[in-house]
Scaffold this motif. Sequence first.
Motif, PDB file in Angstrom:
ATOM      1  N   ILE A   7       0.843  -1.201   0.000  1.00  0.00           N
ATOM      2  CA  ILE A   7       0.000   0.000   0.000  1.00  0.00           C
ATOM      3  C   ILE A   7       0.876   1.249   0.000  1.00  0.00           C
ATOM      4  O   ILE A   7       0.676   2.171  -0.792  1.00  0.00           O
ATOM      5  CB  ILE A   7      -0.959  -0.003   1.218  1.00  0.00           C
ATOM      6  N   VAL A   8       1.850   1.262   0.878  1.00  0.00           N
ATOM      7  CA  VAL A   8       2.734   2.428   0.983  1.00  0.00           C
ATOM      8  C   VAL A   8       3.515   2.619  -0.315  1.00  0.00           C
ATOM      9  O   VAL A   8       3.656   3.742  -0.808  1.00  0.00           O
ATOM     10  CB  VAL A   8       3.665   2.295   2.209  1.00  0.00           C
ATOM     11  N   GLN A   9       3.984   1.537  -0.896  1.00  0.00           N
ATOM     12  CA  GLN A   9       4.711   1.635  -2.161  1.00  0.00           C
ATOM     13  C   GLN A   9       3.809   2.177  -3.268  1.00  0.00           C
ATOM     14  O   GLN A   9       4.230   3.031  -4.059  1.00  0.00           O
ATOM     15  CB  GLN A   9       5.274   0.272  -2.543  1.00  0.00           C
ATOM     16  N   ALA A  10       2.581   1.710  -3.333  1.00  0.00           N
ATOM     17  CA  ALA A  10       1.647   2.180  -4.367  1.00  0.00           C
ATOM     18  C   ALA A  10       1.289   3.652  -4.153  1.00  0.00           C
ATOM     19  O   ALA A  10       1.231   4.431  -5.112  1.00  0.00           O
ATOM     20  CB  ALA A  10       0.384   1.314  -4.365  1.00  0.00           C
TER      21      ALA A  10
ATOM     22  N   LEU B 167       1.997  18.576   7.359  1.00  0.00           N
ATOM     23  CA  LEU B 167       2.020  17.255   6.736  1.00  0.00           C
ATOM     24  C   LEU B 167       2.644  17.301   5.350  1.00  0.00           C
ATOM     25  O   LEU B 167       3.438  16.430   4.992  1.00  0.00           O
ATOM     26  CB  LEU B 167       0.596  16.687   6.655  1.00  0.00           C
ATOM     27  N   ASP B 168       2.330  18.330   4.588  1.00  0.00           N
ATOM     28  CA  ASP B 168       2.839  18.394   3.219  1.00  0.00           C
ATOM     29  C   ASP B 168       4.345  18.637   3.149  1.00  0.00           C
ATOM     30  O   ASP B 168       4.942  18.513   2.088  1.00  0.00           O
ATOM     31  CB  ASP B 168       2.080  19.429   2.381  1.00  0.00           C
ATOM     32  N   ARG B 169       4.977  18.931   4.267  1.00  0.00           N
ATOM     33  CA  ARG B 169       6.433  19.081   4.301  1.00  0.00           C
ATOM     34  C   ARG B 169       7.118  17.815   4.824  1.00  0.00           C
ATOM     35  O   ARG B 169       8.336  17.764   4.900  1.00  0.00           O
ATOM     36  CB  ARG B 169       6.824  20.291   5.134  1.00  0.00           C
ATOM     37  N   SER B 170       6.338  16.814   5.163  1.00  0.00           N
ATOM     38  CA  SER B 170       6.905  15.534   5.580  1.00  0.00           C
ATOM     39  C   SER B 170       7.430  14.787   4.362  1.00  0.00           C
ATOM     40  O   SER B 170       7.013  15.044   3.234  1.00  0.00           O
ATOM     41  CB  SER B 170       5.838  14.670   6.266  1.00  0.00           C
ATOM     42  N   GLU B 171       8.329  13.866   4.594  1.00  0.00           N
ATOM     43  CA  GLU B 171       8.885  13.034   3.529  1.00  0.00           C
ATOM     44  C   GLU B 171       7.757  12.216   2.899  1.00  0.00           C
ATOM     45  O   GLU B 171       6.832  11.786   3.580  1.00  0.00           O
ATOM     46  CB  GLU B 171       9.960  12.127   4.153  1.00  0.00           C
ATOM     47  N   SER B 172       7.810  11.995   1.602  1.00  0.00           N
ATOM     48  CA  SER B 172       6.726  11.326   0.860  1.00  0.00           C
ATOM     49  C   SER B 172       6.382   9.946   1.386  1.00  0.00           C
ATOM     50  O   SER B 172       5.208   9.599   1.497  1.00  0.00           O
ATOM     51  CB  SER B 172       7.084  11.224  -0.629  1.00  0.00           C
ATOM     52  N   VAL B 173       7.378   9.143   1.694  1.00  0.00           N
ATOM     53  CA  VAL B 173       7.107   7.793   2.193  1.00  0.00           C
ATOM     54  C   VAL B 173       6.448   7.866   3.565  1.00  0.00           C
ATOM     55  O   VAL B 173       5.493   7.131   3.843  1.00  0.00           O
ATOM     56  CB  VAL B 173       8.392   6.938   2.238  1.00  0.00           C
ATOM     57  N   LEU B 174       6.921   8.765   4.422  1.00  0.00           N
ATOM     58  CA  LEU B 174       6.310   8.930   5.737  1.00  0.00           C
ATOM     59  C   LEU B 174       4.857   9.367   5.592  1.00  0.00           C
ATOM     60  O   LEU B 174       3.968   8.852   6.285  1.00  0.00           O
ATOM     61  CB  LEU B 174       7.098   9.937   6.569  1.00  0.00           C
ATOM     62  N   ARG B 175       4.615  10.286   4.693  1.00  0.00           N
ATOM     63  CA  ARG B 175       3.244  10.753   4.445  1.00  0.00           C
ATOM     64  C   ARG B 175       2.363   9.589   3.969  1.00  0.00           C
ATOM     65  O   ARG B 175       1.229   9.437   4.409  1.00  0.00           O
ATOM     66  CB  ARG B 175       3.271  11.893   3.419  1.00  0.00           C
ATOM     67  N   ALA B 176       2.891   8.733   3.101  1.00  0.00           N
ATOM     68  CA  ALA B 176       2.131   7.576   2.618  1.00  0.00           C
ATOM     69  C   ALA B 176       1.812   6.613   3.767  1.00  0.00           C
ATOM     70  O   ALA B 176       0.689   6.101   3.857  1.00  0.00           O
ATOM     71  CB  ALA B 176       2.910   6.856   1.516  1.00  0.00           C
ATOM     72  N   ILE B 177       2.769   6.383   4.638  1.00  0.00           N
ATOM     73  CA  ILE B 177       2.547   5.496   5.790  1.00  0.00           C
ATOM     74  C   ILE B 177       1.453   6.075   6.685  1.00  0.00           C
ATOM     75  O   ILE B 177       0.532   5.362   7.101  1.00  0.00           O
ATOM     76  CB  ILE B 177       3.855   5.291   6.582  1.00  0.00           C
ATOM     77  N   LEU B 178       1.555   7.348   6.995  1.00  0.00           N
ATOM     78  CA  LEU B 178       0.569   7.980   7.880  1.00  0.00           C
ATOM     79  C   LEU B 178      -0.820   7.996   7.263  1.00  0.00           C
ATOM     80  O   LEU B 178      -1.819   7.724   7.947  1.00  0.00           O
ATOM     81  CB  LEU B 178       1.017   9.401   8.236  1.00  0.00           C
ATOM     82  N   ARG B 179      -0.898   8.289   5.974  1.00  0.00           N
ATOM     83  CA  ARG B 179      -2.204   8.299   5.303  1.00  0.00           C
ATOM     84  C   ARG B 179      -2.829   6.914   5.303  1.00  0.00           C
ATOM     85  O   ARG B 179      -4.027   6.757   5.565  1.00  0.00           O
ATOM     86  CB  ARG B 179      -2.070   8.817   3.879  1.00  0.00           C
ATOM     87  N   ALA B 180      -2.041   5.902   4.995  1.00  0.00           N
ATOM     88  CA  ALA B 180      -2.570   4.534   4.963  1.00  0.00           C
ATOM     89  C   ALA B 180      -3.028   4.104   6.355  1.00  0.00           C
ATOM     90  O   ALA B 180      -4.112   3.532   6.509  1.00  0.00           O
ATOM     91  CB  ALA B 180      -1.511   3.578   4.424  1.00  0.00           C
ATOM     92  N   GLY B 181      -2.220   4.389   7.357  1.00  0.00           N
ATOM     93  CA  GLY B 181      -2.598   4.023   8.721  1.00  0.00           C
ATOM     94  C   GLY B 181      -3.850   4.738   9.176  1.00  0.00           C
ATOM     95  O   GLY B 181      -4.755   4.133   9.767  1.00  0.00           O
ATOM     96  N   ALA B 182      -3.932   6.041   8.909  1.00  0.00           N
ATOM     97  CA  ALA B 182      -5.120   6.809   9.294  1.00  0.00           C
ATOM     98  C   ALA B 182      -6.359   6.291   8.582  1.00  0.00           C
ATOM     99  O   ALA B 182      -7.424   6.121   9.191  1.00  0.00           O
ATOM    100  CB  ALA B 182      -4.902   8.291   8.990  1.00  0.00           C
ATOM    101  N   TYR B 183      -6.226   6.022   7.289  1.00  0.00           N
ATOM    102  CA  TYR B 183      -7.371   5.508   6.520  1.00  0.00           C
ATOM    103  C   TYR B 183      -7.864   4.188   7.117  1.00  0.00           C
ATOM    104  O   TYR B 183      -9.068   3.992   7.298  1.00  0.00           O
ATOM    105  CB  TYR B 183      -6.981   5.328   5.056  1.00  0.00           C
TER     106      TYR B 183
END
Length: 157
Positions: A19-22, A89-105
Motif C-alpha cells: 500500500i505504501v509503495q503504491a 504534513l505536506d512538508r513531511s517526507e513522501s514515504v512517511l506521508r504515505a505510511i501515515l495516510r494509509a494508517g489513518a485511513y
Amino acid sequence: MSSQKSSAKARRSAARLAIVQALYQLEQGDVSTPRQAIFDLMQMRQDDIEEELIAPDAALLEGVVSGIPRRIGDIDTLLQGAIGGSRPLDRSESVLRAILRAGAYELITNAETAAGIIINDYINVAHSFFSGTEPAKVNAVLDKIAKNIGRQDDSQS
C-alpha cells in the motif's frame, strides 16, 4: 508467490507494505490511477524479484489504495490535527506521508481489525524505510488518531 503457505496476518502485513509503495508511486506521478499503481507494483514483484514473496491481501491492498484518494482531505485534516503545529504534513517526507495516510485511513475504515494491530504493522513498515525517529512518529500520530476517533480501547501498540 504462494498465498496458500502464508498466514492471513502475513498477507495483511505484506499488503500494508505494498500500500505504501503504491501510494508513493501515485504521489510521485509515476502512475495516474490507484489501479495502475497496484498493477505496476504486482508486475514488478513478479518480474524483478527472484525470491518468493508473501502475496499481499488483495482486498486490503485494493481497498486502501483506491479509498485514500476519495477521502484525502479528511485524512490529511485528521493527520495534521494529530501532528499538531510541529510540521505541516505536506512538508513531511513522501514515504512517511504515505505510511501515515494509509494508517489513518485504515483506522477510520477498518473497524474489524484492532487499532493496535494496524498501528504496529505501519510502525513495521516505517522500520522498512527509516532508521531514525520516523517509526516513533508513526506510532505517536496513529495512536493519537485512534484515540481521537474513539478507538482508544484497542489502540495499544
